[in-house]
Design an enzyme around this catalytic site. Structure first.
Site, PDB file in Angstrom:
ATOM      1  N   ASP A 159     -20.154   1.363 -14.817  1.00  0.00           N
ATOM      2  CA  ASP A 159     -19.245   2.482 -14.575  1.00  0.00           C
ATOM      3  C   ASP A 159     -19.205   3.463 -15.737  1.00  0.00           C
ATOM      4  OD1 ASP A 159     -18.041   0.589 -16.224  1.00  0.00           O
ATOM      5  OD2 ASP A 159     -16.508   0.036 -14.769  1.00  0.00           O
ATOM      6  N   ASN A 192      -5.662  -6.226 -13.300  1.00  0.00           N
ATOM      7  CA  ASN A 192      -5.225  -6.184 -11.894  1.00  0.00           C
ATOM      8  C   ASN A 192      -6.273  -6.784 -10.959  1.00  0.00           C
ATOM      9  OD1 ASN A 192      -7.239  -4.287 -11.923  1.00  0.00           O
ATOM     10  ND2 ASN A 192      -5.971  -2.561 -11.266  1.00  0.00           N
ATOM     11  N   HIS A 231      -9.552  -6.011 -11.009  1.00  0.00           N
ATOM     12  CA  HIS A 231     -10.679  -5.136 -10.684  1.00  0.00           C
ATOM     13  C   HIS A 231     -11.982  -5.656 -11.293  1.00  0.00           C
ATOM     14  CE1 HIS A 231      -9.909  -2.197 -14.320  1.00  0.00           C
ATOM     15  NE2 HIS A 231     -10.780  -3.136 -14.671  1.00  0.00           N
ATOM     16  N   GLU A 264     -10.874  -0.908  -7.793  1.00  0.00           N
ATOM     17  CA  GLU A 264      -9.459  -1.212  -7.951  1.00  0.00           C
ATOM     18  C   GLU A 264      -8.912  -1.909  -6.695  1.00  0.00           C
ATOM     19  OE1 GLU A 264      -8.450  -0.930 -10.859  1.00  0.00           O
ATOM     20  OE2 GLU A 264      -8.252   1.104 -11.624  1.00  0.00           O
TER      21      GLU A 264
HETATM   22  C1  F6R Z   1     -16.028  -2.211 -17.788  1.00  0.00           C
HETATM   23  C2  F6R Z   1     -15.456  -2.588 -16.521  1.00  0.00           C
HETATM   24  C3  F6R Z   1     -14.101  -3.175 -16.376  1.00  0.00           C
HETATM   25  C4  F6R Z   1     -13.733  -4.182 -17.455  1.00  0.00           C
HETATM   26  C5  F6R Z   1     -12.317  -4.706 -17.241  1.00  0.00           C
HETATM   27  C6  F6R Z   1     -11.900  -5.649 -18.346  1.00  0.00           C
HETATM   28  O1  F6R Z   1     -17.331  -1.699 -17.616  1.00  0.00           O
HETATM   29  O2  F6R Z   1     -16.105  -2.383 -15.559  1.00  0.00           O
HETATM   30  O3  F6R Z   1     -14.016  -3.794 -15.107  1.00  0.00           O
HETATM   31  O4  F6R Z   1     -14.654  -5.241 -17.437  1.00  0.00           O
HETATM   32  O5  F6R Z   1     -11.429  -3.641 -17.190  1.00  0.00           O
HETATM   33  O6  F6R Z   1     -11.804  -4.935 -19.534  1.00  0.00           O
HETATM   34  P1  F6R Z   1     -11.571  -5.666 -20.931  1.00  0.00           P
HETATM   35  O7  F6R Z   1     -12.772  -6.504 -21.146  1.00  0.00           O
HETATM   36  O8  F6R Z   1     -11.471  -4.549 -21.931  1.00  0.00           O
HETATM   37  O9  F6R Z   1     -10.326  -6.465 -20.775  1.00  0.00           O
END
Ligand code: F6R
Length: 242
Positions: A67, A137, A139, A144
Site C-alpha cells: 500500500d 482494527n 485490517h 479496513e
Molecule cells: C502496512 C500495512 C498495515 C500495517 C498495520 C500494522 O503496509 O499494510 O496493514 O501492517 O497497520 O501496522 P504496525 O506494524 O505499525 O502496527
C-alpha cells in the site's frame, strides 16, 4: 494456519526472517509481497544482517508492496516508498527497478494506478510470499473493516482507528493522509504463502478476534484462516488472550 509463538519481538523477527530467507534460497527469483509499519522492521533488520553475512542474494527478487498513502511523493518522509528504501531496499542488493510500491500520486482517484498494480502482480504470476502486519482494527494492507472483502487494488478512505494508530509517524494528526491505495484481499489471498508478524499486548484482542473467531469482513484479517499456507508469527504478549 500455522502458529509460531515467539518469546519477544527479537525472536519473532528472527523467525519471520528465517521464513523469508528460506523462500529466497528455494526460489531466488521469487516475488515477495512486503509491508510497512513497525511490525516488520525487525524482520527487515534480520534480512539485512543475513545479506551482509553473505547468506542471502536479493539480485533476482522482485517485490510488490501492499500500500501507499494518497498524495505522498515517494520522497516524502512518511511515504511507504521511502520507508521501504530506508528499512530494506537501500541495504541489500535488490535492483531498485525490481521493487514496486503503488504510486500515491495519481490524479484520477487511483483508477489507472490500481489497474496497473493488479496487472503488474498478474504479470509476475502472483506473489510467492506475502508479508503482513495486523492493524489494531484487524485490517490487512489498508483493507479496513467493511461489509465485504475488497478484491483488487483500490482506493480506500482510512478509518478513524487507522488515522489514530498512524499519527505517531507524522508531526500533526492533520498531516495523516485520509486516503490510501492498497492491494485488495483477493491479491493477498492469491499469494502462495502468507506470513504475518504481530507483537505486543495492544494487538492481543485483535489477534483473538481475527484468528480464533468467525471469518468476517468486519475483521479483514480473519479471512487468512481460509488461506492454505498461512503462518502467524506472534510474540507471547500478542497471544496473551488466546
Ligand atoms: C502496512 C500495512 C498495515 C500495517 C498495520 C500494522 O503496509 O499494510 O496493514 O501492517 O497497520 O501496522 P504496525 O506494524 O505499525 O502496527
Amino acid at each position: 494456519m500455522r502458529l509460531i509463538r515467539a518469546k519477544d519481538y527479537a525472536e519473532l523477527s528472527a523467525r519471520a526472517a528465517d521464513i523469508i530467507a528460506a523462500q529466497i534460497i528455494l526460489k531466488p527469483d521469487c516475488v515477495l509481497g512486503l509491508a510497512t509499519g513497525s511490525s516488520p522492521v525487525g524482520t527487515y533488520q534480520e534480512l539485512i544482517r543475513k545479506y551482509e553475512a553473505g547468506a542471502l542474494d536479493f539480485s533476482r527478487v522482485h517485490t510488490v508492496n501492499l500500500d501507499e498513502y494518497e498524495g505522498l511523493d515517494p520522497k516524502h518522509e512518511q511515504s511507504y516508498a521511502r520507508f521501504m528504501r530506508e528499512n530494506l531496499f537501500d541495504h541489500v542488493n535488490i535492483p531498485p527497478e525490481s521493487t514496486n510500491v503503488p504510486s500515491g500520486l495519481s490524479t484520477d482517484a487511483g483508477a489507472a494506478e490500481c489497474a496497473r498494480y493488479d496487472a503488474l502482480i498478474a504479470s509476475f504470476g502472483g506473489i510467492d510470499l506475502q508479508l503482513l502486519g495486523l492493524g489494531p482494527n484487524g485490517h490487512i494492507g489498508f483493507n479496513e473493516p467493511d461489509d465485504h472483502f475488497p478484491l483488487g487494488t483500490h482506493r480506500v478512505a482510512l478509518t478513524e482507528s487507522t488515522i489514530q494508530a498512524n499519527k505517531r509517524f507524522f508531526e500533526r494528526e492533520e498531516d495523516v493522509p485520509r486516503f490510501a491505495y492498497t492491494m485488495g484481499v483477493r491479491d493477498i489471498m492469491q499469494a502462495k504463502r502468507v506470513l504475518m508478524v504481530v507483537n505486543g499486548e495492544a494487538k492481543a484482542e485483535t489477534v483473538k478476534k481475527a484468528f480464533f473467531g468467525p471469518v468476517t469482513p468486519c475483521v479483514p484479517a480473519s479471512i487468512l484462516q481460509l488461506h492454505p499456507d498461512f503462518t502467524l508469527v506472534a510474540d507471547e504478549a500478542a497471544l496473551s488472550r488466546c
